[in-house]
Write an enzyme that holds these catalytic residues in place. Sequence first.
Site, PDB file in Angstrom:
ATOM      1  N   LYS A 181      17.704   9.100   3.857  1.00 54.03           N
ATOM      2  CA  LYS A 181      16.710   8.161   4.389  1.00 54.03           C
ATOM      3  C   LYS A 181      17.492   7.211   5.282  1.00 54.03           C
ATOM      4  O   LYS A 181      18.004   6.193   4.837  1.00 54.03           O
ATOM      5  CB  LYS A 181      16.028   7.403   3.252  1.00 54.03           C
ATOM      6  CG  LYS A 181      15.080   6.294   3.691  1.00 54.03           C
ATOM      7  CD  LYS A 181      13.709   6.821   4.043  1.00 54.03           C
ATOM      8  CE  LYS A 181      12.759   5.666   4.356  1.00 54.03           C
ATOM      9  NZ  LYS A 181      11.377   6.120   4.586  1.00 54.03           N
ATOM     10  N   THR A 190      12.963   0.113   5.367  1.00 50.32           N
ATOM     11  CA  THR A 190      12.444  -1.239   5.570  1.00 50.32           C
ATOM     12  C   THR A 190      11.751  -1.706   4.291  1.00 50.32           C
ATOM     13  O   THR A 190      11.490  -0.928   3.384  1.00 50.32           O
ATOM     14  CB  THR A 190      11.454  -1.292   6.745  1.00 50.32           C
ATOM     15  OG1 THR A 190      10.287  -0.514   6.421  1.00 50.32           O
ATOM     16  CG2 THR A 190      12.078  -0.750   8.021  1.00 50.32           C
ATOM     17  N   ALA A 233      10.595   7.131   8.790  1.00 50.34           N
ATOM     18  CA  ALA A 233       9.925   5.874   8.451  1.00 50.34           C
ATOM     19  C   ALA A 233       8.631   5.842   9.245  1.00 50.34           C
ATOM     20  O   ALA A 233       8.660   5.884  10.473  1.00 50.34           O
ATOM     21  CB  ALA A 233      10.808   4.681   8.802  1.00 50.34           C
ATOM     22  N   GLY A 291       1.982   5.663   4.283  1.00 45.25           N
ATOM     23  CA  GLY A 291       1.229   5.668   3.041  1.00 45.25           C
ATOM     24  C   GLY A 291       0.582   6.983   2.669  1.00 45.25           C
ATOM     25  O   GLY A 291      -0.244   7.024   1.746  1.00 45.25           O
ATOM     26  N   VAL A 292       0.934   8.073   3.361  1.00 42.40           N
ATOM     27  CA  VAL A 292       0.325   9.370   3.023  1.00 42.40           C
ATOM     28  C   VAL A 292       1.119  10.133   1.959  1.00 42.40           C
ATOM     29  O   VAL A 292       0.691  11.195   1.523  1.00 42.40           O
ATOM     30  CB  VAL A 292       0.140  10.267   4.271  1.00 42.40           C
ATOM     31  CG1 VAL A 292      -0.862   9.652   5.226  1.00 42.40           C
ATOM     32  CG2 VAL A 292       1.473  10.535   4.958  1.00 42.40           C
ATOM     33  N   GLY A 293       2.275   9.597   1.567  1.00 44.40           N
ATOM     34  CA  GLY A 293       3.021  10.236   0.487  1.00 44.40           C
ATOM     35  C   GLY A 293       4.284  10.952   0.898  1.00 44.40           C
ATOM     36  O   GLY A 293       4.715  11.890   0.212  1.00 44.40           O
ATOM     37  N   LYS A 294       4.926  10.516   1.991  1.00 42.25           N
ATOM     38  CA  LYS A 294       6.153  11.180   2.451  1.00 42.25           C
ATOM     39  C   LYS A 294       7.233  11.206   1.383  1.00 42.25           C
ATOM     40  O   LYS A 294       7.886  12.223   1.175  1.00 42.25           O
ATOM     41  CB  LYS A 294       6.719  10.479   3.694  1.00 42.25           C
ATOM     42  CG  LYS A 294       5.994  10.681   4.966  1.00 42.25           C
ATOM     43  CD  LYS A 294       6.792  10.150   6.140  1.00 42.25           C
ATOM     44  CE  LYS A 294       7.261   8.717   5.971  1.00 42.25           C
ATOM     45  NZ  LYS A 294       6.145   7.754   5.897  1.00 42.25           N
ATOM     46  N   PRO A 339      -0.754  16.167  -6.635  1.00 42.69           N
ATOM     47  CA  PRO A 339      -1.830  15.407  -7.270  1.00 42.69           C
ATOM     48  C   PRO A 339      -1.706  13.910  -7.021  1.00 42.69           C
ATOM     49  O   PRO A 339      -0.594  13.380  -6.907  1.00 42.69           O
ATOM     50  CB  PRO A 339      -1.657  15.736  -8.756  1.00 42.69           C
ATOM     51  CG  PRO A 339      -0.211  16.069  -8.905  1.00 42.69           C
ATOM     52  CD  PRO A 339       0.175  16.751  -7.620  1.00 42.69           C
ATOM     53  N   GLY A 372      -1.264  10.190  -7.742  1.00 46.08           N
ATOM     54  CA  GLY A 372      -0.504   9.556  -8.809  1.00 46.08           C
ATOM     55  C   GLY A 372       0.780  10.254  -9.182  1.00 46.08           C
ATOM     56  O   GLY A 372       1.434   9.861 -10.158  1.00 46.08           O
TER      57      GLY A 372
END
EC number: 6.3.3.3
Length: 226
Positions: free
Chosen positions: A37, A41, A110, A12-15, A197, A199
């Site tokens: 990728k 999942t 992942a 959830g950090v933006g990979k 940024p 969003g």
Amino acid sequence: MTVVVVTGTDTGVGKTVACAALACHARQAGIEVAVCKPVQTGTQIGDDDLAEVARLSGVTELTGLVRYPQPLAPAAAAEHAGMALPTREQLLELIAGLDRPGRLILVEGAGGLLVELADASATLRDLAVELGALALVTVSVELGTLNHTALTLEALTTRGVACAGLVIGSWTGRPGAVQISNRSALARLAPMRATLPAGAGSMDATDFAAMSAAAFDRDWVTTLVH
């Protein structure tokens, strides 16, 4: 073969957005880009990182191998679905098959660096070692990020994987003392390649392209391809 693995200090950090931004910048710089990728999942809840990369970046060379329905770590998702994890050899063959002269291959993991992606507990770090890849680390600026980032960098160093730098995956327009302090501290751990940024993943393709073009240093991006 020029491979950069895109990992993160946490889920959830933006990979995916970081991967898309680098792919988009490289494409605009005239570099041929392929994005891989290997393990996806969460397909039953609509997770499709390659589709997101395509929408944001405009890159069309997109490759995956296995997809699991549950939004779990790959090993757990595979077990839940009654499926097997791919072998290390399958993943390496998939990535090597993307090689072309002058092409930049981005491989998104992942979860974090040491999450099991293939049988025999093979991780993204193992793939990076065998491919001679660089690792771009996506980070947060919230509390806990300094320890998470330092641990990830140490895990890379212990296996001889060079860190290409850090990308802040989500930077608010109104940062507080924590975010400002952590951003400065992170830049002392490894080169800060981009600050994206908050969003950014919701932008349309035109705005995302403009953001990506400004986010990375073009001279650095062009040095990735050899």
